[in-house]
Scaffold this active site. Structure first.
Site, mmCIF file in Angstrom:
data_model
loop_
_atom_site.group_PDB
_atom_site.id
_atom_site.type_symbol
_atom_site.label_atom_id
_atom_site.label_comp_id
_atom_site.label_asym_id
_atom_site.label_seq_id
_atom_site.Cartn_x
_atom_site.Cartn_y
_atom_site.Cartn_z
ATOM 1 N N ASP A 10 -3.312 -35.413 49.029
ATOM 2 C CA ASP A 10 -3.175 -36.509 47.610
ATOM 3 C C ASP A 10 -4.343 -36.145 46.683
ATOM 4 O OD1 ASP A 10 -3.151 -38.774 46.072
ATOM 5 O OD2 ASP A 10 -2.874 -40.403 47.722
ATOM 6 N N ILE A 11 -3.808 -35.961 45.418
ATOM 7 C CA ILE A 11 -4.762 -35.549 44.360
ATOM 8 C C ILE A 11 -5.679 -36.942 44.073
ATOM 9 C CG2 ILE A 11 -3.305 -36.396 42.370
ATOM 10 C CD1 ILE A 11 -4.351 -33.615 41.152
ATOM 11 N N ASP A 34 1.547 -38.850 37.818
ATOM 12 C CA ASP A 34 1.278 -39.902 36.601
ATOM 13 C C ASP A 34 1.020 -41.360 37.251
ATOM 14 O OD1 ASP A 34 0.079 -40.950 34.102
ATOM 15 O OD2 ASP A 34 2.152 -40.931 33.494
ATOM 16 N N SER A 118 4.255 -30.058 35.771
ATOM 17 C CA SER A 118 5.712 -29.879 35.344
ATOM 18 C C SER A 118 6.894 -29.471 36.610
ATOM 19 C CB SER A 118 6.033 -28.957 34.204
ATOM 20 O OG SER A 118 5.567 -29.581 33.167
ATOM 21 N N TYR A 122 9.852 -32.920 35.786
ATOM 22 C CA TYR A 122 10.202 -32.362 34.632
ATOM 23 C C TYR A 122 10.967 -30.953 34.889
ATOM 24 C CZ TYR A 122 7.409 -35.493 31.654
ATOM 25 O OH TYR A 122 6.921 -36.348 30.824
#
Length: 170
Positions: A10-11, A34, A118, A122
């Site tokens: 998990d970032i 985000d 992305s 995305y």
């Protein structure tokens, strides 16, 4: 060149100077990385986004805010190209990594954690998203000493590991 490692996890929990957020142009939170960063960082991240980026950010650009309640000190927000919506210029994806590292240098960050920009909603072609990350970071002239590419799934982690091994074998 920084030391680059793949991390499965998990970032938002990475204990680094800065985490990179794959943001949208509005800079007001969203889904995926985000949304996770905004949830983990708390309201301070959104307040800083509104104050610093009243008009958002353009695709391929980067800027920083506080990391709020996360272990990191800063969030470096960058807007990746939305392949699914027709943004298919690879130079924009490469710019995300370059600009994020330039911002990290401006902050004197020594350690940075990146997601695969992305590669999620995305819909950038996955193998190319990994190649763009590894090749751009590895060829940078940043002063950042440690870069983590944080993969959320075992498959993504394996792909980053393979790309790093191939890069080292060159």
């Amino acid at each position: 060149m920084p030391v680059i490692t793949a991390v499965l996890g998990d970032i938002t929990t990475q204990d680094v100077d800065a985490v990179v957020n794959a943001a949208n142009t509005g800079m007001r939170g969203g889904g995926g990385v985000d949304g996770a960063i905004h949830r983990a960082g708390g309201p301070a991240v959104l307040r800083d986004c509104i104050a610093r980026f009243p008009d958002g950010l353009a695709t391929g650009e980067a800027g920083w805010t506080t990391a709020g309640e996360m272990p990191a000190r800063w969030v470096i927000h960058t807007v990746g190209p939305n392949f699914a919506a027709g943004e298919r210029d690879r130079a924009l994806l490469v710019s995300c990594y370059r600009r994020a590292l330039e911002v990290a240098d401006e902050l004197d960050a020594r350690s940075v954690a990146f997601p695969l920009i992305s590669a999620g909603v995305y819909a950038w072609p996955f193998d190319d998203a990994v190649a763009a990350a590894v090749d751009t970071i590895a060829s940078s002239t940043t002063r950042v000493a440690e870069v983590r590419i944080v993969a959320f799934s075992p498959d993504a982690y394996d792909a980053v590991q393979r790309a790093l091994a191939a890069r080292r074998a060159r």
